[in-house]
Design an enzyme around this catalytic site. Sequence first.
Site, PDB file in Angstrom:
ATOM      1  CB  ALA A 212       3.308  -2.804  -6.189  1.00 29.82           C
TER       2      ALA A 212
ATOM      3  CG  HIS B 277     -45.487  -0.535  14.713  1.00 24.28           C
ATOM      4  ND1 HIS B 277     -45.721   0.416  13.970  1.00 24.28           N
ATOM      5  CD2 HIS B 277     -46.130  -0.045  16.059  1.00 24.28           C
ATOM      6  CE1 HIS B 277     -46.433   1.396  14.403  1.00 24.28           C
ATOM      7  NE2 HIS B 277     -46.572   1.225  15.721  1.00 24.28           N
TER       8      HIS B 277
ATOM      9  N   GLY C 228     -20.482  19.544 -10.673  1.00 25.11           N
ATOM     10  CA  GLY C 228     -20.746  18.377 -10.648  1.00 25.11           C
ATOM     11  C   GLY C 228     -21.813  17.764  -9.577  1.00 25.11           C
TER      12      GLY C 228
ATOM     13  CG  ASP D  99     -13.414   2.458  -7.021  1.00 20.54           C
ATOM     14  OD1 ASP D  99     -14.553   1.965  -6.843  1.00 20.54           O
ATOM     15  OD2 ASP D  99     -13.246   3.643  -6.513  1.00 20.54           O
TER      16      ASP D  99
ATOM     17  CD  GLU E 220      -2.735   1.780   0.278  1.00 17.17           C
ATOM     18  OE1 GLU E 220      -3.352   1.230  -0.142  1.00 17.17           O
ATOM     19  OE2 GLU E 220      -2.230   3.038  -0.139  1.00 17.17           O
TER      20      GLU E 220
ATOM     21  CD  GLU F 284     -24.984  16.779 -13.619  1.00 12.73           C
ATOM     22  OE1 GLU F 284     -23.900  16.636 -12.690  1.00 12.73           O
ATOM     23  OE2 GLU F 284     -24.584  16.412 -14.765  1.00 12.73           O
TER      24      GLU F 284
ATOM     25  CB  ALA G 276     -16.742   0.926  -0.224  1.00 15.42           C
TER      26      ALA G 276
ATOM     27  CD  GLU H 202      -3.546   7.763   4.173  1.00 15.42           C
ATOM     28  OE1 GLU H 202      -4.100   7.192   3.057  1.00 15.42           O
ATOM     29  OE2 GLU H 202      -3.580   8.687   4.164  1.00 15.42           O
TER      30      GLU H 202
ATOM     31  CE  LYS I 222     -21.283   8.869   3.285  1.00 22.90           C
ATOM     32  NZ  LYS I 222     -20.503   8.801   1.933  1.00 22.90           N
TER      33      LYS I 222
END
Length: 480
Positions: free
Chosen positions: A119, A449, A185, A317, A38, A208, A325, A41, A55
């Site tokens: 890599a 409920h 966007g 991705d 990696e 947009e 994700a 991180e 979030k």
Amino acid sequence: MAGTYARSTEVLVIGGGPGGYMAAIRAGQLGRKVLLVEKRELGGECLNRGCIPSKALIHASLLYQAVRTEGPEVGVTASDPKFELATAMRWKEEVVAKERQGVTTLLKSAGVTVLPGTARFTGARSADLTAPDGGHERIDFAAAVIATGASHTTLPGFETDGERVVNAWEVLSMKSLPRSMLVLGGGVSGCELGEFLARVGVEVTIVELLPQLLPGMESDLSRELTGTLERLGVHVRVGTKALALRRDPERLAMTVEGPNGREELSAERLFVTVGKRPESRDLGLEEAGVVTDPKTGFITVDAQLRTSQAHIFAVGDVARPPMLAHKSYREGIVAAEAIAGLPTRFDFQAMPSVVFTVPELATVGLTKAEAETRGYRAREARFPYAALGRAHASHATQGWVKVVGDDATGLLLGVHAAGEDVGDFIAEAAHAVEMGSTVRDLAATIHPHPTFSEALEEAALLWLGEPMHVARRRTDAGGR
Ligand SMILES: Cc1cc2nc3c(=O)[nH]c(=O)nc-3n(C[C@H](O)[C@H](O)[C@H](O)COP(=O)(O)OP(=O)(O)OC[C@H]3O[C@@H](n4cnc5c(N)ncnc54)[C@H](O)[C@@H]3O)c2cc1C
């Protein structure tokens, strides 16, 4: 040989985001010797610069808004509530650090060796690792998983500078709030972060090109969100093309052309969020014999995520859309299982997707229009949150759940929803679609409920012509 050191491993995983770390953990669980490389991180974009930090900040802004606007109505008051960006950012960093430590521990307990560095393939069975100190190491592998993610694209003339013109990663680590922000966007990030900024007092304009926000999503969902954004004071400019950007010392001036003709919009900062490109460059894919789509840059994969080299896999991705994700997670698992020789494949049938705005938007399966083009006799029914006890008790009556089913067979084809908690209970709809459930199965499932998930059962009942918490209309279908 690329350097002084050399190692060999059964599985080399390049990239420690959701796709890569899941592939590594699963391969480790299946007894393989795994090396994960990696360059930034562990946790990738999602944990460090995407899902989780966004979030966390959205959560903080919702608390702030709730105390100011909804609180007094329900008996909660606070004198002069403030949104302190620095504290919110610090809290977000703590969340991210905790989660990152969790990933580190999981990899360790699966026996995965993690190496920092970049890599690059040097052949079909070898790669070169450039360590942070510039040293090199050769890695020989029996199988590899490419999980290098994607990077943000921009438009010529709208290049980001990390200060006044920023991308999504940079919005998530801003040191100060601007007075005004143009958002170029109106996709998921533009809407989620644009709404976050507006909620904490920034004057936001979203531009947009296509005729609706969240292009590609059901127009009903987009309309629902557009209404809330406008009520929040966000200026929404759809069908509007950004032509040029002038970077004056005090302000940015963006020339746009839309339904109102050509005009200049100005703001203190600009957030560019116009798309992402798979990170398939500079990986030595040619040396490894791995083929990419020349137009999109995605690495070509089959249902087991195998590339044109059967022992090299690509997930997440970098492999194909949608760039989500949870899609990366699943693909990582499938690739690891394929490497271990297990019978496995990735099934795209029920891919849920959530937009974390107010109202929250969630979708899985086919829309009515998509179902019709596939030859179904599609029909839909929409149950409003305003008819739900829990929605009233939670001061969250905006929203609805829409069920799409096939009139000929009763098969559940899709669920699309706007409102509180839809991002959580869409998983139940995903399960139902995945299992080939009928709309009757959904209606017959007892929902607790009072919860928002009852809207799913009620929408199914409505589809069947047997509504219980809204009045039955003469036109409702009956008795399936
Ligand atoms: C603001 C924002 C919010 C988002 N919110 C959501 C959400 O709510 N839900 C959702 O599903 N998705 C969300 N996403 C998308 C999500 O972050 C990505 O779909 C997900 O991270 C992709 O996982 P991945 O493993 O394929 O790639 P990544 O997470 O991008 O990980 C790739 C990793 O590979 C490393 N790498 C790249 N090249 C090399 C190399 N040569 N050598 C070594 N390492 C390398 C990178 O440093 C990176 O850590 C959001 C994205 C953004 C920007």
